[in-house]
Design a protein around this motif. Structure first.
Motif, short mmCIF file in Angstrom:
data_model
loop_
_atom_site.label_atom_id
_atom_site.label_comp_id
_atom_site.label_asym_id
_atom_site.label_seq_id
_atom_site.Cartn_x
_atom_site.Cartn_y
_atom_site.Cartn_z
N SER A 75 -0.93 -51.45 5.41
CA SER A 75 0.41 -52.21 5.37
C SER A 75 -0.05 -52.80 3.72
CB SER A 75 0.77 -52.72 6.53
OG SER A 75 -0.27 -53.78 6.86
N ARG A 76 -1.42 -53.57 3.54
CA ARG A 76 -1.55 -53.83 2.72
C ARG A 76 -1.77 -53.56 1.34
NH1 ARG A 76 -5.19 -56.62 6.36
NH2 ARG A 76 -7.05 -54.98 5.43
N ALA A 77 -1.67 -51.96 1.28
CA ALA A 77 -1.67 -51.49 0.15
C ALA A 77 0.04 -50.98 -0.15
CB ALA A 77 -2.53 -50.43 0.34
N LEU A 78 1.13 -50.53 0.66
CA LEU A 78 1.69 -49.59 0.98
C LEU A 78 3.09 -50.91 1.33
CD1 LEU A 78 0.78 -46.22 2.15
CD2 LEU A 78 0.83 -47.17 -0.43
N ASP A 79 4.16 -50.47 0.88
CA ASP A 79 5.66 -51.59 1.45
C ASP A 79 5.31 -50.57 2.57
OD1 ASP A 79 7.14 -49.27 0.85
OD2 ASP A 79 7.31 -49.54 -1.61
N PRO A 80 6.47 -51.25 3.28
CA PRO A 80 7.10 -50.71 4.82
C PRO A 80 7.33 -49.64 5.03
CG PRO A 80 7.60 -52.81 4.40
CD PRO A 80 7.02 -52.70 3.38
N PHE A 81 8.46 -48.94 3.59
CA PHE A 81 9.58 -47.74 3.75
C PHE A 81 8.10 -46.51 2.73
CE2 PHE A 81 10.17 -44.32 0.79
CZ PHE A 81 11.73 -43.99 1.74
N GLN A 82 6.80 -46.87 2.56
CA GLN A 82 5.76 -45.86 2.19
C GLN A 82 4.74 -45.80 2.98
OE1 GLN A 82 4.46 -48.04 -0.94
NE2 GLN A 82 5.08 -46.73 -2.92
N PHE A 83 4.67 -47.08 4.10
CA PHE A 83 4.10 -46.74 5.37
C PHE A 83 4.89 -46.03 6.28
CE2 PHE A 83 3.12 -47.89 10.23
CZ PHE A 83 1.72 -47.83 9.88
N LEU A 84 6.07 -46.17 6.88
CA LEU A 84 7.28 -45.12 7.85
C LEU A 84 7.02 -43.78 6.71
CD1 LEU A 84 9.89 -47.66 7.88
CD2 LEU A 84 7.70 -46.53 10.36
N LEU A 85 7.01 -43.65 5.83
CA LEU A 85 7.15 -41.83 5.11
C LEU A 85 5.67 -41.17 5.41
CD1 LEU A 85 8.42 -39.97 3.49
CD2 LEU A 85 7.15 -40.93 1.46
N ILE A 86 4.19 -42.05 5.41
CA ILE A 86 3.14 -40.86 5.52
C ILE A 86 3.34 -41.00 7.00
CG2 ILE A 86 0.73 -42.09 5.61
CD1 ILE A 86 1.35 -43.05 2.99
N TYR A 87 3.86 -41.97 7.25
CA TYR A 87 3.28 -41.95 9.64
C TYR A 87 4.20 -40.75 9.48
CZ TYR A 87 3.18 -43.31 14.13
OH TYR A 87 2.63 -43.33 15.23
N PHE A 88 5.61 -40.60 9.87
CA PHE A 88 6.72 -39.74 10.37
C PHE A 88 6.04 -38.21 9.19
CE2 PHE A 88 8.58 -43.45 11.66
CZ PHE A 88 8.75 -42.95 12.97
N ALA A 89 6.04 -38.02 8.00
CA ALA A 89 5.52 -37.21 7.63
C ALA A 89 4.58 -36.22 8.13
CB ALA A 89 5.78 -37.56 5.93
N SER A 90 3.56 -36.96 8.50
CA SER A 90 1.89 -36.94 8.45
C SER A 90 2.16 -36.12 10.38
CB SER A 90 1.19 -37.97 8.74
OG SER A 90 0.37 -38.40 7.75
N LEU A 91 3.48 -36.66 11.11
CA LEU A 91 3.77 -36.81 12.01
C LEU A 91 4.17 -34.86 12.26
CD1 LEU A 91 3.72 -36.44 15.00
CD2 LEU A 91 6.18 -38.16 14.63
N ILE A 92 5.34 -35.09 11.47
CA ILE A 92 5.88 -33.68 11.27
C ILE A 92 5.44 -32.83 10.81
CG2 ILE A 92 8.14 -32.48 10.39
CD1 ILE A 92 9.48 -35.02 10.36
N GLY A 93 4.38 -33.29 9.70
CA GLY A 93 3.49 -31.91 9.04
C GLY A 93 2.59 -31.75 10.10
#
Length: 276
Positions: A75-93
């Motif tokens: 979270s220190r390296a990414l903004d909230p949108f980027q963090f959520l994008l990685i989280y849900f894209a990884s879940l779906i992937g």
């Protein structure tokens, strides 16, 4: 809202939904990932909702602790949108990879945030491979942890000695790492050696799962060892016939003994069927 706050909200929602699933079997089945539920009935929400359910408290606590500790540095390296994008894209992937691998095993189901958590972990490793990770009480470099984790996951897929969805871990990990590189391209130039050390064996193993599953004793879209292949239409018609037979039995029971004679499961089946 910071990425740290979003992490806490994700953990809270996951705990609440998982607890509901522990107590309500029908709720659990309605939102778990299932191959036939996604393929035959196109219930695509399960690709996401299954990530908020867990099998038991140990499964839930392990995933949420991993998310809490690894999401902090990410979270220190990414903004909230980027963090959520990685989280849900990884879940779906992760779930999509499971769907591909178990396409011919319609009764395959799974739950858990492991794919999403793995995405967050490996995104963090891609951005900072030399960060220190505490494995229980053993400190180690992030890229070493990632390599060991991939090795354990490959062993888990190959041995099939547990009920853990290791394939979703692999899919989530690779999606998380790929997205992190796309969001922070400089990471590839700076950390390409560590990224390749992790990515090459992982992608090679995923390729083997898809193209030569007989090596891994897995049935999937490209290979089916144990039974004749049934097309999606055959499976749909078979399921529809079976469901109609069950409903006919329930209706016959009502006509003879009244609706109060139905069990809770039979009432739920009748209710679900009436919605179609």
């Amino acid at each position: 809202m910071t990425a740290g706050m979003i992490t806490l909200i994700l953990i809270l929602v996951t705990v609440v939904v998982s607890y509901k699933g522990f107590k309500d079997h029908f709720f659990f089945e309605k939102y778990e990932f299932g191959v036939d539920k996604v393929r035959l009935y196109r219930d695509y929400k399960r690709l996401v909702t299954s990530g908020f359910l867990h099998v038991n408290w140990m499964h839930l606590i392990f995933n949420m602790l991993a998310l809490y500790f690894f999401a902090g540095s990410l979270s220190r390296a990414l903004d909230p949108f980027q963090f959520l994008l990685i989280y849900f894209a990884s879940l779906i992937g992760g779930n999509l990879l499971s769907l591909l691998i178990y396409k011919n095993q319609g009764d395959y189901t799974s739950v858990g945030a492991s794919g999403a958590v793995c995405g967050a972990i490996f995104a963090n490793i891609a951005l900072d491979p030399n960060s220190t990770i505490m494995f229980f009480i053993i400190p180690m470099r992030g890229w070493i942890f990632g390599l060991l984790y991939i090795g354990f996951t490959i062993y888990g897929v190959r041995s099939k000695r547990d009920n853990i969805g290791h394939e979703a871990h692999l899919g989530g990990a690779m999606i998380g790492m790929l997205l992190a590189i796309c969001l922070e391209p400089d990471a590839l130039m700076q950390n390409y050696i560590y990224i390749l050390i992790i990515a090459i064996p992982t992608l090679a193993f995923i390729y083997l799962i898809i193209t030569r599953p007989h090596i891994l004793l897995i049935d999937n879209l490209f290979y089916n060892r144990h039974k004749d292949y049934y097309s999606i239409d055959h499976k749909y018609n078979e399921k529809k016939t079976s469901q109609q037979q069950d409903i006919d039995k329930i209706l016959d029971k009502i006509s003879k003994r009244g609706i109060n004679s139905l069990s809770q499961k039979e009432k739920q089946m009748l209710k679900d069927f009436s919605k179609k």
